[in-house]
Design a protein around this motif. Structure first.
Motif, PDB file in Angstrom:
ATOM      1  N   UNK A 134      45.569  57.207  38.506  1.00 58.75           N
ATOM      2  CA  UNK A 134      44.277  56.915  39.226  1.00 58.75           C
ATOM      3  C   UNK A 134      43.942  55.445  39.875  1.00 58.75           C
ATOM      4  N   UNK A 135      44.446  54.736  38.976  1.00 62.39           N
ATOM      5  CA  UNK A 135      43.962  53.199  39.223  1.00 62.39           C
ATOM      6  C   UNK A 135      43.218  52.633  38.419  1.00 62.39           C
ATOM      7  N   UNK A 136      42.708  53.545  37.406  1.00 59.60           N
ATOM      8  CA  UNK A 136      41.739  52.821  36.347  1.00 59.60           C
ATOM      9  C   UNK A 136      42.339  52.027  35.381  1.00 59.60           C
ATOM     10  N   UNK A 137      41.960  50.818  34.877  1.00 64.26           N
ATOM     11  CA  UNK A 137      42.412  49.939  34.062  1.00 64.26           C
ATOM     12  C   UNK A 137      41.666  49.835  32.679  1.00 64.26           C
ATOM     13  N   UNK A 138      42.242  49.239  31.855  1.00 67.33           N
ATOM     14  CA  UNK A 138      41.685  49.042  30.666  1.00 67.33           C
ATOM     15  C   UNK A 138      42.128  47.801  29.970  1.00 67.33           C
ATOM     16  N   UNK A 139      41.159  46.787  29.460  1.00 72.56           N
ATOM     17  CA  UNK A 139      41.866  45.623  28.557  1.00 72.56           C
ATOM     18  C   UNK A 139      41.363  46.246  27.295  1.00 72.56           C
ATOM     19  N   UNK A 140      42.181  46.562  26.418  1.00 68.38           N
ATOM     20  CA  UNK A 140      41.570  46.827  25.011  1.00 68.38           C
ATOM     21  C   UNK A 140      42.299  45.752  23.839  1.00 68.38           C
ATOM     22  N   UNK A 141      41.464  45.314  23.142  1.00 67.15           N
ATOM     23  CA  UNK A 141      41.816  44.463  21.953  1.00 67.15           C
ATOM     24  C   UNK A 141      40.836  44.197  20.975  1.00 67.15           C
ATOM     25  N   UNK A 142      41.446  44.064  19.803  1.00 67.00           N
ATOM     26  CA  UNK A 142      40.462  44.039  18.465  1.00 67.00           C
ATOM     27  C   UNK A 142      40.476  42.520  18.061  1.00 67.00           C
ATOM     28  N   UNK A 143      41.011  41.830  18.918  1.00 67.02           N
ATOM     29  CA  UNK A 143      40.876  40.282  18.710  1.00 67.02           C
ATOM     30  C   UNK A 143      39.768  39.756  19.141  1.00 67.02           C
ATOM     31  N   UNK A 144      39.538  38.248  18.943  1.00 67.56           N
ATOM     32  CA  UNK A 144      38.570  37.629  19.428  1.00 67.56           C
ATOM     33  C   UNK A 144      38.838  37.403  21.044  1.00 67.56           C
ATOM     34  N   UNK A 145      39.810  37.670  21.536  1.00 65.90           N
ATOM     35  CA  UNK A 145      40.007  37.199  22.860  1.00 65.90           C
ATOM     36  C   UNK A 145      41.612  37.562  23.320  1.00 65.90           C
ATOM     37  N   UNK A 146      41.738  37.475  25.005  1.00 68.51           N
ATOM     38  CA  UNK A 146      42.760  37.998  25.246  1.00 68.51           C
ATOM     39  C   UNK A 146      42.927  37.519  26.508  1.00 68.51           C
ATOM     40  N   UNK A 147      44.103  36.569  26.911  1.00 65.21           N
ATOM     41  CA  UNK A 147      44.064  36.188  28.140  1.00 65.21           C
ATOM     42  C   UNK A 147      44.584  37.304  29.224  1.00 65.21           C
ATOM     43  N   UNK A 148      43.925  37.424  30.323  1.00 68.49           N
ATOM     44  CA  UNK A 148      44.097  38.859  31.211  1.00 68.49           C
ATOM     45  C   UNK A 148      43.420  38.486  32.550  1.00 68.49           C
ATOM     46  N   UNK A 149      43.873  39.561  33.319  1.00 66.63           N
ATOM     47  CA  UNK A 149      43.480  39.539  34.669  1.00 66.63           C
ATOM     48  C   UNK A 149      43.659  40.932  35.455  1.00 66.63           C
ATOM     49  N   UNK A 150      42.843  40.987  36.629  1.00 61.06           N
ATOM     50  CA  UNK A 150      43.155  42.061  37.196  1.00 61.06           C
ATOM     51  C   UNK A 150      42.982  41.764  38.967  1.00 61.06           C
ATOM     52  N   UNK A 151      43.811  42.476  39.855  1.00 70.88           N
ATOM     53  CA  UNK A 151      43.586  42.256  41.088  1.00 70.88           C
ATOM     54  C   UNK A 151      44.076  43.662  41.905  1.00 70.88           C
ATOM     55  N   UNK A 152      43.631  44.070  42.729  1.00 69.90           N
ATOM     56  CA  UNK A 152      44.059  45.351  43.483  1.00 69.90           C
ATOM     57  C   UNK A 152      43.375  45.460  45.122  1.00 69.90           C
ATOM     58  N   UNK A 153      43.855  46.458  45.796  1.00 63.73           N
ATOM     59  CA  UNK A 153      43.441  46.525  47.183  1.00 63.73           C
ATOM     60  C   UNK A 153      41.931  46.849  47.214  1.00 63.73           C
ATOM     61  N   UNK A 154      41.161  47.334  46.097  1.00 60.32           N
ATOM     62  CA  UNK A 154      39.883  47.511  45.973  1.00 60.32           C
ATOM     63  C   UNK A 154      39.322  46.589  44.993  1.00 60.32           C
ATOM     64  N   UNK A 155      39.964  45.698  44.215  1.00 54.54           N
ATOM     65  CA  UNK A 155      39.506  44.816  43.402  1.00 54.54           C
ATOM     66  C   UNK A 155      39.870  43.355  43.649  1.00 54.54           C
ATOM     67  N   UNK A 156      38.686  42.522  43.498  1.00 56.02           N
ATOM     68  CA  UNK A 156      38.735  41.188  43.726  1.00 56.02           C
ATOM     69  C   UNK A 156      39.552  40.638  42.419  1.00 56.02           C
ATOM     70  N   UNK A 157      39.990  39.456  42.896  1.00 54.25           N
ATOM     71  CA  UNK A 157      40.928  38.828  41.494  1.00 54.25           C
ATOM     72  C   UNK A 157      39.967  38.259  40.694  1.00 54.25           C
ATOM     73  N   UNK A 158      40.123  38.635  39.226  1.00 53.02           N
ATOM     74  CA  UNK A 158      39.364  38.377  38.187  1.00 53.02           C
ATOM     75  C   UNK A 158      40.162  37.818  36.874  1.00 53.02           C
ATOM     76  N   UNK A 159      40.056  36.653  36.277  1.00 54.73           N
ATOM     77  CA  UNK A 159      40.618  36.410  35.079  1.00 54.73           C
ATOM     78  C   UNK A 159      39.673  36.153  33.895  1.00 54.73           C
ATOM     79  N   UNK A 160      40.020  36.573  32.568  1.00 54.62           N
ATOM     80  CA  UNK A 160      39.137  36.274  31.661  1.00 54.62           C
ATOM     81  C   UNK A 160      39.936  35.763  30.305  1.00 54.62           C
ATOM     82  N   UNK A 161      39.168  35.505  29.433  1.00 54.18           N
ATOM     83  CA  UNK A 161      39.758  34.720  28.337  1.00 54.18           C
ATOM     84  C   UNK A 161      39.237  35.307  26.986  1.00 54.18           C
ATOM     85  N   UNK A 162      37.844  35.245  26.893  1.00 52.73           N
ATOM     86  CA  UNK A 162      36.981  35.562  25.647  1.00 52.73           C
ATOM     87  C   UNK A 162      36.540  36.980  25.721  1.00 52.73           C
ATOM     88  N   UNK A 163      36.072  37.543  24.767  1.00 52.94           N
ATOM     89  CA  UNK A 163      35.528  39.017  24.509  1.00 52.94           C
ATOM     90  C   UNK A 163      34.512  39.021  25.751  1.00 52.94           C
TER      91      UNK A 163
END
Length: 307
Positions: free
Chosen positions: A278-307
């Protein structure tokens, strides 16, 4: 036009702001942005999810910041031994490679296998021979050399240890991407250089369909990053899909069950990126951080590092 989504990761682990310079932090955000923009461009032009994840992962393989492709760690033999996998959720086609050397973009080799009805998983010299037949780009040893990785390897070898990406701040530098295209198809891709000073042809979860990578249009697309041995034993990526398919859990519930409960109980550190049909997304991690990001037709581009 139907919606499309792309999410990526560049590894998880003990990533703390106090250990990061502003320049390094900016460099990671920029590398993630470039990968997202490249994959988003594919989806925006009505390209497939398979093309989008392979393009995004290849961009991260080309960066020395991540433990994949150019930035791969050194094995015990002083070589860069890489693995990768890719899967699409429509008819569950998959391609995977492991123990390959001198392949510039391992994910492109995995993708080539996905479109070949004769194979799913190739390793070592056989996979390299297949890459040569397909005229995939090779790179000399020097291309993969970074002093940071060399120093890491020499330190590990001196201590007789096998190390995570960089044990000082325990980071798993695997890269991965998941995408949903306008045709309703999911795809997932993962690539890594594995563990520093690894021996005996050690392979992690990144190239194993169901453990490090999985995609099914009925449920979700998953790409994992973490201590591979735990992700192999827990069959992490497929487990998330199973909880959705057979127990009716939501994407978030399934991710939490596997990453925050099952893996934690096994003392398995790391995380995953997940995308539902359905286009739902999850960033799931049990560590202190994860280099990650998301973008889409209805989502502006976002990047993250820390929790």
């Amino acid at each position: 036009m139907k919606k499309f989504v792309l999410a990526i990761h560049g590894g998880a682990g003990t990533i703390l702001k106090k250990n990061m310079t502003t320049d390094k932090e900016n460099a990671y955000h920029e590398a993630l942005r470039e990968a997202l923009e490249a994959g988003n461009d594919v989806l925006n032009k009505k390209g497939t999810s398979i093309e989008a994840v392979s393009v995004a992962v290849a961009m991260m393989e080309d960066s020395p910041l991540f433990n994949a492709g150019k930035g791969s760690v050194y094995s015990n033999s002083g070589k860069n031994e890489m693995e990768a996998s890719i899967m699409e959720g429509g008819d569950l086609r998959a391609g995977a490679i492991a123990g390959v050397k001198n392949i510039k973009n391992p994910i492109q080799l995995a993708k080539s296998i996905l479109f070949d009805d004769d194979f799913v998983y190739l390793i070592g010299e056989g996979a390299e021979e297949y890459a040569a037949k397909r005229k995939l780009e090779k790179a000399a040893d020097e291309y993969f050399h970074t002093q940071f990785r060399k120093d890491q390897w020499l330190a590990a070898k001196g201590e007789g240890k096998v190390l995570l990406d960089h044990d000082a701040d325990k980071k798993f530098g695997t890269v991965g991407a998941v995408a949903l295209d306008i045709y309703g198809n999911l795809a997932a891709a993962t690539s890594t250089g594995g563990l520093t000073n690894k021996k005996y042809g050690r392979i992690g979860d990144s190239s194993v369909i169901g453990s490090g990578t999985y995609a099914n249009n009925n449920t979700c697309a998953i790409s994992c990053t973490g201590y591979g041995e735990f992700f192999l034993r827990a069959i992490v990526a497929y487990d998330v899909s199973c909880l959705m398919e057979y127990k009716g859990l939501s994407l978030k519930e399934a991710c939490d069950q596997v990453v925050m409960k099952k893996l934690v109980e096994m003392k398995g550190e790391g995380g995953l990126i997940a995308l539902s049909s359905h286009g739902d997304f999850e960033f799931s991690f049990n560590s202190e951080g994860m280099y990650r990001g998301v973008v889409g037709s209805e989502l502006s581009l976002k990047t993250y590092i820390y929790k």
